[in-house]
Enzyme design. Structure first.
Site, short mmCIF file in Angstrom:
data_model
loop_
_atom_site.label_atom_id
_atom_site.label_comp_id
_atom_site.label_asym_id
_atom_site.label_seq_id
_atom_site.Cartn_x
_atom_site.Cartn_y
_atom_site.Cartn_z
N HIS A 155 -1.79 6.53 7.96
CA HIS A 155 -0.87 7.49 7.32
C HIS A 155 -1.55 8.84 7.08
O HIS A 155 -0.90 9.88 7.13
CB HIS A 155 -0.36 6.95 5.98
CG HIS A 155 0.82 6.04 6.09
ND1 HIS A 155 2.02 6.43 6.66
CD2 HIS A 155 1.02 4.76 5.69
CE1 HIS A 155 2.88 5.42 6.61
NE2 HIS A 155 2.30 4.39 6.03
N CYS B 279 6.60 -1.00 6.36
CA CYS B 279 6.15 0.28 5.82
C CYS B 279 7.24 0.82 4.89
O CYS B 279 8.42 0.81 5.26
CB CYS B 279 5.90 1.26 6.96
SG CYS B 279 5.32 2.86 6.41
N LEU B 280 6.85 1.28 3.70
CA LEU B 280 7.84 1.81 2.75
C LEU B 280 8.55 3.04 3.31
O LEU B 280 9.65 3.38 2.88
CB LEU B 280 7.18 2.14 1.41
CG LEU B 280 6.66 0.93 0.61
CD1 LEU B 280 5.94 1.40 -0.66
CD2 LEU B 280 7.78 -0.03 0.26
N GLN C 232 3.16 9.62 2.02
CA GLN C 232 4.41 8.91 1.77
C GLN C 232 5.10 9.38 0.50
O GLN C 232 6.29 9.13 0.30
CB GLN C 232 4.16 7.39 1.68
CG GLN C 232 3.67 6.81 2.99
CD GLN C 232 3.50 5.31 2.88
OE1 GLN C 232 2.49 4.83 2.42
NE2 GLN C 232 4.51 4.56 3.28
N GLY D 3 0.84 -1.19 0.00
CA GLY D 3 0.00 0.00 0.00
C GLY D 3 0.88 1.24 0.00
O GLY D 3 2.06 1.17 0.36
N HIS E 2 -3.65 0.39 8.22
CA HIS E 2 -2.29 0.94 8.16
C HIS E 2 -2.25 2.18 7.26
O HIS E 2 -1.69 3.21 7.65
CB HIS E 2 -1.33 -0.15 7.65
CG HIS E 2 0.09 0.28 7.47
ND1 HIS E 2 1.13 -0.26 8.18
CD2 HIS E 2 0.65 1.21 6.64
CE1 HIS E 2 2.27 0.33 7.81
NE2 HIS E 2 2.00 1.21 6.86
N GLU E 3 -2.87 2.07 6.08
CA GLU E 3 -2.81 3.19 5.13
C GLU E 3 -3.64 4.38 5.61
O GLU E 3 -3.24 5.53 5.45
CB GLU E 3 -3.29 2.73 3.74
CG GLU E 3 -2.44 1.63 3.10
CD GLU E 3 -0.95 1.97 3.07
OE1 GLU E 3 -0.60 3.16 2.91
OE2 GLU E 3 -0.14 1.04 3.22
ZN ZN Z 1 3.18 2.58 5.80
#
Ligand code: ZN
Length: 168
Positions: free
Chosen positions: A135, A89-90, A46, A41, A131-132
């Site tokens: 963000h 997480c990226l 991000q 995701g 999770h997304e």
């Molecule tokens: Zn993340």
């Protein structure tokens, strides 16, 4: 991690903004970035866009989630069941940790055409959506960990903790 945009509550997208070439191109670029980085995701903050938009999707041997675009998502847990599982997480490269999340959720959002969508999700997709959406509120998965004991580098995760660990 460390860029202030990741700790800022992102703004909602207006309906008439969603169809603009800028936002449509951004969505395509976000899918491309997510795939290039082998992510599951990717949320606006991000990629330094402080707007309430994320893309997600995955198709591997273990887990499947159809590609989705969610704009201005709102999550409501269904029931009180929670489960703990691994997340990465990226924006926090090469780290994994176990996070407690609601097992079942209901989501309302707009799709990339600006159309309202309403769906339920459970297990893995429910975890990704939570999770997304975090963000978009400036929340990272560390914030949701009840203990840091499970924090693991990716190399050690692959060696000791992933489902394929014993095959490697
Ligand atoms: Zn993340």
């Amino acid at each position: 991690m460390g860029h202030p945009v990741l700790r800022t509550r992102a703004r909602s997208l207006e309906l008439d903004e969603i169809g603009t070439p800028r936002i449509q191109q951004l969505i395509d670029d976000m899918f491309e970035t997510m795939h290039d980085c082998q992510g599951i995701g990717l949320a606006g903050p991000q990629v330094h866009e402080s707007i309430r938009l994320f893309v997600a999707g995955l198709d591997d041997e273990e887990r499947t989630m159809p590609p989705v675009v969610m704009i201005n998502p709102e999550i409501t847990p269904i029931g009180s069941d929670v489960e703990e599982d691994w997340e990465g997480c990226l924006s926090i490269p090469d780290i994994r940790g176990r996070v407690l999340r609601a097992t079942d959720i209901k989501v309302r959002a707009l799709d990339r055409g600006g159309k309202p969508i309403s769906m339920t999700a459970d297990g893995f997709p429910a975890r990704v959506i939570q999770h997304e959406t975090d963000h978009l509120d400036g929340v990272l998965f560390f914030d949701r960990m009840t203990s840091f004991e499970s924090l693991t580098f990716l190399e050690e995760y692959s060696r000791y903790w992933s489902k394929n660990a014993e095959d490697q």
